[in-house]
Write a protein that holds these residues in place. Structure first.
Motif, PDB file in Angstrom:
ATOM      1  N   SER A   8      13.800   0.299   5.554  1.00 21.06           N
ATOM      2  CA  SER A   8      13.950   0.447   4.103  1.00 21.06           C
ATOM      3  C   SER A   8      15.382   0.170   3.663  1.00 21.06           C
ATOM      4  O   SER A   8      15.613  -0.548   2.685  1.00 21.06           O
ATOM      5  CB  SER A   8      13.545   1.856   3.662  1.00 21.06           C
ATOM      6  OG  SER A   8      12.185   2.087   3.926  1.00 21.06           O
ATOM      7  N   HIS A  52      12.798 -10.484   2.060  1.00 18.64           N
ATOM      8  CA  HIS A  52      11.367 -10.809   1.990  1.00 18.64           C
ATOM      9  C   HIS A  52      10.754 -10.826   3.389  1.00 18.64           C
ATOM     10  O   HIS A  52       9.599 -10.420   3.574  1.00 18.64           O
ATOM     11  CB  HIS A  52      11.159 -12.149   1.285  1.00 18.64           C
ATOM     12  CG  HIS A  52       9.747 -12.400   0.908  1.00 18.64           C
ATOM     13  ND1 HIS A  52       8.915 -13.180   1.666  1.00 18.64           N
ATOM     14  CD2 HIS A  52       9.016 -11.948  -0.130  1.00 18.64           C
ATOM     15  CE1 HIS A  52       7.725 -13.212   1.107  1.00 18.64           C
ATOM     16  NE2 HIS A  52       7.757 -12.477   0.018  1.00 18.64           N
ATOM     17  N   GLN A  55       9.899  -7.365   4.319  1.00 22.75           N
ATOM     18  CA  GLN A  55       8.660  -6.964   3.652  1.00 22.75           C
ATOM     19  C   GLN A  55       7.448  -7.593   4.342  1.00 22.75           C
ATOM     20  O   GLN A  55       6.440  -6.920   4.580  1.00 22.75           O
ATOM     21  CB  GLN A  55       8.694  -7.375   2.180  1.00 22.75           C
ATOM     22  CG  GLN A  55       7.429  -6.963   1.440  1.00 22.75           C
ATOM     23  CD  GLN A  55       7.326  -7.639   0.088  1.00 22.75           C
ATOM     24  OE1 GLN A  55       7.545  -8.831  -0.034  1.00 22.75           O
ATOM     25  NE2 GLN A  55       6.988  -6.844  -0.917  1.00 22.75           N
ATOM     26  N   GLN A  78      11.327  -1.541  -2.244  1.00 29.14           N
ATOM     27  CA  GLN A  78      10.435  -2.531  -2.861  1.00 29.14           C
ATOM     28  C   GLN A  78      10.883  -2.847  -4.293  1.00 29.14           C
ATOM     29  O   GLN A  78      10.813  -3.997  -4.737  1.00 29.14           O
ATOM     30  CB  GLN A  78       8.994  -2.025  -2.842  1.00 29.14           C
ATOM     31  CG  GLN A  78       8.376  -1.971  -1.468  1.00 29.14           C
ATOM     32  CD  GLN A  78       8.243  -3.336  -0.837  1.00 29.14           C
ATOM     33  OE1 GLN A  78       8.840  -3.610   0.192  1.00 29.14           O
ATOM     34  NE2 GLN A  78       7.483  -4.208  -1.435  1.00 29.14           N
ATOM     35  N   ASP A  79      11.349  -1.823  -5.011  1.00 24.70           N
ATOM     36  CA  ASP A  79      11.883  -2.049  -6.359  1.00 24.70           C
ATOM     37  C   ASP A  79      13.086  -2.983  -6.320  1.00 24.70           C
ATOM     38  O   ASP A  79      13.228  -3.872  -7.159  1.00 24.70           O
ATOM     39  CB  ASP A  79      12.276  -0.728  -7.019  1.00 24.70           C
ATOM     40  CG  ASP A  79      11.093   0.108  -7.456  1.00 24.70           C
ATOM     41  OD1 ASP A  79       9.978  -0.451  -7.540  1.00 24.70           O
ATOM     42  OD2 ASP A  79      11.284   1.315  -7.706  1.00 24.70           O
ATOM     43  N   THR A  82      11.883  -6.595  -5.783  1.00 19.67           N
ATOM     44  CA  THR A  82      11.323  -7.160  -7.004  1.00 19.67           C
ATOM     45  C   THR A  82      12.418  -7.520  -8.001  1.00 19.67           C
ATOM     46  O   THR A  82      12.424  -8.606  -8.582  1.00 19.67           O
ATOM     47  CB  THR A  82      10.327  -6.176  -7.645  1.00 19.67           C
ATOM     48  OG1 THR A  82       9.294  -5.888  -6.695  1.00 19.67           O
ATOM     49  CG2 THR A  82       9.721  -6.749  -8.905  1.00 19.67           C
TER      50      THR A  82
END
Length: 110
Positions: A8, A52, A55, A78-79, A82
């Motif tokens: 993370s 990416h 992810q 994740q925020d 994005t």
């Protein structure tokens, strides 16, 4: 669980770098330094690629049945991803607008 936090924070780091470089690219374009602006966008895209990939690795692991603990830090990561994706798109658009603006502004004399 420690690996999940490490993943993370790696995602946050790379996505955050991509966002920061995108903002720096916009600042360079504002000064009509398009070479620097495009260079920063290229660096931002590489940082985004790394984020990416992290992810993608998480998603592929999940698809293989490897369960990940979902925690607020992963959601936060994740925020960041994005936001970085959107910021790179915005930086490219701003560069384009500043290029057009430079063409129509009167030239300053030294």
């Amino acid at each position: 669980m420690d690996n999940n936090y490490e993943t993370s924070f790696g995602l946050i780091l790379n996505a955050g770098n991509a966002k920061s470089k995108s903002l720096m690219a916009i600042e360079a374009a504002r000064e009509f330094d398009f070479e620097e602006a495009y260079s920063l966008v290229k660096e931002a895209e590489e940082d985004l690629r790394l984020a990416h990939q992290t992810q993608t690795d998480l998603i592929q692991g999940e698809a293989r049945g490897e369960k990940s603990d979902i925690n607020i830090i992963l959601i936060h990561a994740q925020d960041h991803l994005t936001t970085a994706m959107i910021m790179i798109d915005q930086a490219k658009e701003f560069i384009h607008v500043y290029e057009l603006l430079q063409k129509v502004l009167p030239k300053e004399e030294d």
